[in-house]
Motif scaffolding. Sequence first.
Motif, PDB file in Angstrom:
ATOM      1  N   PRO A 192       0.100  -8.848  -0.544  1.00 24.18           N
ATOM      2  CA  PRO A 192      -1.098  -9.326  -0.934  1.00 24.18           C
ATOM      3  C   PRO A 192      -2.082  -9.588   0.277  1.00 24.18           C
ATOM      4  O   PRO A 192      -1.381 -10.030   1.457  1.00 24.18           O
ATOM      5  CB  PRO A 192      -0.953 -10.612  -1.627  1.00 24.18           C
ATOM      6  N   GLY A 193      -3.363  -9.152   0.475  1.00 22.96           N
ATOM      7  CA  GLY A 193      -4.211  -9.184   1.445  1.00 22.96           C
ATOM      8  C   GLY A 193      -3.807  -8.397   2.562  1.00 22.96           C
ATOM      9  O   GLY A 193      -4.336  -8.601   3.870  1.00 22.96           O
ATOM     10  N   ARG A 194      -3.024  -7.046   2.481  1.00 18.21           N
ATOM     11  CA  ARG A 194      -2.912  -6.291   3.595  1.00 18.21           C
ATOM     12  C   ARG A 194      -3.032  -5.077   3.264  1.00 18.21           C
ATOM     13  O   ARG A 194      -2.839  -4.648   1.775  1.00 18.21           O
ATOM     14  CB  ARG A 194      -1.170  -6.655   3.929  1.00 18.21           C
ATOM     15  N   VAL A 195      -3.340  -4.055   3.904  1.00 21.03           N
ATOM     16  CA  VAL A 195      -3.718  -2.616   3.549  1.00 21.03           C
ATOM     17  C   VAL A 195      -2.497  -1.967   3.275  1.00 21.03           C
ATOM     18  O   VAL A 195      -1.424  -2.021   4.182  1.00 21.03           O
ATOM     19  CB  VAL A 195      -4.401  -1.881   4.742  1.00 21.03           C
ATOM     20  N   PRO A 196      -2.179  -1.171   1.967  1.00 23.76           N
ATOM     21  CA  PRO A 196      -0.928  -0.575   1.641  1.00 23.76           C
ATOM     22  C   PRO A 196      -0.882   0.638   2.432  1.00 23.76           C
ATOM     23  O   PRO A 196      -1.885   1.354   2.942  1.00 23.76           O
ATOM     24  CB  PRO A 196      -1.132  -0.614   0.166  1.00 23.76           C
ATOM     25  N   ASP A 197       0.202   1.086   2.522  1.00 26.59           N
ATOM     26  CA  ASP A 197       0.594   2.523   3.111  1.00 26.59           C
ATOM     27  C   ASP A 197       0.552   3.586   2.002  1.00 26.59           C
ATOM     28  O   ASP A 197       1.358   3.443   1.021  1.00 26.59           O
ATOM     29  CB  ASP A 197       2.073   2.551   3.628  1.00 26.59           C
ATOM     30  N   VAL A 198      -0.502   4.333   1.792  1.00 25.55           N
ATOM     31  CA  VAL A 198      -0.765   5.236   0.720  1.00 25.55           C
ATOM     32  C   VAL A 198      -0.345   6.701   1.014  1.00 25.55           C
ATOM     33  O   VAL A 198      -0.607   7.539   0.262  1.00 25.55           O
ATOM     34  CB  VAL A 198      -2.165   5.215   0.208  1.00 25.55           C
ATOM     35  N   THR A 199       0.366   6.759   2.135  1.00 20.41           N
ATOM     36  CA  THR A 199       0.552   8.057   2.517  1.00 20.41           C
ATOM     37  C   THR A 199       1.556   8.733   1.581  1.00 20.41           C
ATOM     38  O   THR A 199       2.584   8.059   1.253  1.00 20.41           O
ATOM     39  CB  THR A 199       1.162   8.185   4.078  1.00 20.41           C
ATOM     40  N   GLY A 200       1.349  10.006   1.265  1.00 24.66           N
ATOM     41  CA  GLY A 200       2.476  10.783   0.072  1.00 24.66           C
ATOM     42  C   GLY A 200       1.916  10.684  -1.518  1.00 24.66           C
ATOM     43  O   GLY A 200       2.279  11.172  -2.152  1.00 24.66           O
ATOM     44  N   LEU A 201       0.825   9.620  -1.430  1.00 21.22           N
ATOM     45  CA  LEU A 201       0.490   9.345  -2.896  1.00 21.22           C
ATOM     46  C   LEU A 201      -0.743  10.468  -3.017  1.00 21.22           C
ATOM     47  O   LEU A 201      -1.382  11.006  -2.351  1.00 21.22           O
ATOM     48  CB  LEU A 201      -0.272   7.904  -2.943  1.00 21.22           C
ATOM     49  N   THR A 202      -0.954  10.705  -4.464  1.00 16.81           N
ATOM     50  CA  THR A 202      -1.946  11.170  -4.674  1.00 16.81           C
ATOM     51  C   THR A 202      -3.317  10.638  -4.767  1.00 16.81           C
ATOM     52  O   THR A 202      -3.274   9.358  -4.450  1.00 16.81           O
ATOM     53  CB  THR A 202      -1.928  11.701  -6.383  1.00 16.81           C
ATOM     54  N   LEU A 203      -4.448  11.300  -4.737  1.00 13.94           N
ATOM     55  CA  LEU A 203      -5.508  10.486  -4.366  1.00 13.94           C
ATOM     56  C   LEU A 203      -5.995   9.631  -5.469  1.00 13.94           C
ATOM     57  O   LEU A 203      -6.550   8.358  -5.290  1.00 13.94           O
ATOM     58  CB  LEU A 203      -7.139  11.532  -4.153  1.00 13.94           C
ATOM     59  N   ARG A 204      -5.546   9.774  -6.619  1.00 10.74           N
ATOM     60  CA  ARG A 204      -5.890   8.869  -7.876  1.00 10.74           C
ATOM     61  C   ARG A 204      -4.989   7.595  -7.697  1.00 10.74           C
ATOM     62  O   ARG A 204      -5.652   6.558  -7.812  1.00 10.74           O
ATOM     63  CB  ARG A 204      -5.203   9.587  -9.053  1.00 10.74           C
ATOM     64  N   ASP A 205      -3.787   7.659  -6.954  1.00  6.29           N
ATOM     65  CA  ASP A 205      -2.912   6.538  -7.013  1.00  6.29           C
ATOM     66  C   ASP A 205      -3.507   5.677  -5.637  1.00  6.29           C
ATOM     67  O   ASP A 205      -3.606   4.396  -5.624  1.00  6.29           O
ATOM     68  CB  ASP A 205      -1.473   6.802  -6.686  1.00  6.29           C
ATOM     69  N   ALA A 206      -3.976   6.340  -4.537  1.00  9.49           N
ATOM     70  CA  ALA A 206      -4.356   5.751  -3.494  1.00  9.49           C
ATOM     71  C   ALA A 206      -5.911   5.083  -3.847  1.00  9.49           C
ATOM     72  O   ALA A 206      -6.106   4.173  -3.198  1.00  9.49           O
ATOM     73  CB  ALA A 206      -4.658   6.958  -2.409  1.00  9.49           C
ATOM     74  N   LEU A 207      -6.632   5.652  -4.520  1.00 10.77           N
ATOM     75  CA  LEU A 207      -7.831   5.051  -5.002  1.00 10.77           C
ATOM     76  C   LEU A 207      -7.411   3.773  -5.716  1.00 10.77           C
ATOM     77  O   LEU A 207      -8.220   2.570  -5.400  1.00 10.77           O
ATOM     78  CB  LEU A 207      -8.676   5.984  -5.775  1.00 10.77           C
ATOM     79  N   PHE A 208      -6.686   3.828  -6.564  1.00 11.35           N
ATOM     80  CA  PHE A 208      -6.356   2.590  -7.420  1.00 11.35           C
ATOM     81  C   PHE A 208      -5.793   1.375  -6.517  1.00 11.35           C
ATOM     82  O   PHE A 208      -6.381   0.299  -6.726  1.00 11.35           O
ATOM     83  CB  PHE A 208      -4.954   3.078  -8.333  1.00 11.35           C
ATOM     84  N   LEU A 209      -4.808   1.839  -5.507  1.00  9.90           N
ATOM     85  CA  LEU A 209      -4.263   0.962  -4.628  1.00  9.90           C
ATOM     86  C   LEU A 209      -5.336   0.189  -3.579  1.00  9.90           C
ATOM     87  O   LEU A 209      -5.471  -0.937  -3.311  1.00  9.90           O
ATOM     88  CB  LEU A 209      -3.195   1.191  -3.709  1.00  9.90           C
ATOM     89  N   LEU A 210      -6.360   1.062  -3.059  1.00 13.60           N
ATOM     90  CA  LEU A 210      -7.285   0.598  -1.971  1.00 13.60           C
ATOM     91  C   LEU A 210      -8.583  -0.159  -2.665  1.00 13.60           C
ATOM     92  O   LEU A 210      -9.026  -1.030  -2.248  1.00 13.60           O
ATOM     93  CB  LEU A 210      -7.667   1.841  -1.062  1.00 13.60           C
ATOM     94  N   GLU A 211      -8.937   0.596  -3.683  1.00 17.35           N
ATOM     95  CA  GLU A 211     -10.530   0.141  -4.123  1.00 17.35           C
ATOM     96  C   GLU A 211      -9.994  -1.192  -4.913  1.00 17.35           C
ATOM     97  O   GLU A 211     -11.106  -1.928  -5.141  1.00 17.35           O
ATOM     98  CB  GLU A 211     -11.008   0.959  -4.955  1.00 17.35           C
TER      99      GLU A 211
END
Length: 348
Positions: free
Chosen positions: A227-246
């Motif tokens: 919580p409160g930290r930028v997750p590591d999204v390398t290796g994820l699909t764009l859909r999953d990365a959008l979900f985690l970041l946005e």
Amino acid sequence: MCIGYELKLAPLQTLAFYNAIANNGVKVQPMIVREIKQADKVLERFETKVLIPKICSDETLSKLRQMLEGVVLEGTASAIRTPDYSIAGKTGTAWKFKNGQYTKQYSTSFCGYFPADKPKYSCIVVVDSPKGANWSGAQVAAPIFREVADKAMARDMASQRPLLARAPSNKSKVPYVRAGLQDELTLVCQKLGVSNHSQASGDDWVRANRADSNVNAVDWKPVAVRPGRVPDVTGLTLRDALFLLENRGLRVKALGTGRVRQQSVAAGSGIRRGTVVTLALEPIGTKSAAAPQALPAPEPTQLTENKLITAVDQDEAKRIKALKAKRLAQYRLSQEAAKRAEVAKPKA
């Protein structure tokens, strides 16, 4: 006529004409219902009805097809050109006529057929009174046509043969999966008969512990999503990365297609809502030939809507509020001291 404002045609009539061009000049009546069934019994079947056996000569048809293909190859609809199959069609942008005069409201369209070399589908897209800066048929209707065409071709097994022929022959035993939701990845591996084991206990997001294509097994390890930290999204699909970041108040800018190769904001950094995170993507199944290039600096943002307060945001807000209060108190004390000094000063 060079401009067709003198005509009134329904979109279905226009589509029937374009369909005739794709159908070697044979114009057929549009069919809405092919057959009526009750359970497995066919009650009524409707056959194709030819309206005009030949709308024009073969020479004229050839010229029409070349022009319609040219619209997509190098004309107003060149933005929807795809290397996987050919498209032929025409954009349409018409002013709307109201109260005896033309207005700045538009009726936009794109009508055509695909694949252009061996037509199988025809389609028309009409968008009435588009809002915003994009108002032409090329900007509004044509991209929708391309999306419909992509989905139609993806579901056509015969159309997939040329694409499958270009697929690499060195396929691995294990599917190209690097990270994602644990339940989804487990289901894929089970369907493909790939043994997989997880070191995570109930964690949603996991990452492949190793990427050995010669071993028919995958080990998953949990992905730290704090919580409160930028997750590591390398290796994820764009859909999953959008979900985690946005969902954490960050804005995403994607470069390329495929899975995330690099992110501009380091994983584990503190989250500042509205920050733009640029994601460099690479096509699935390919390896980077060169070292990763530096990503551009995030664009400034003025995001104010959808303000969700997290625990980290509250602590930071309290710290800033306390600092402002302290500075304000110091300023007031200095002003009062200056006034007292002014009063105590002896008059000349």
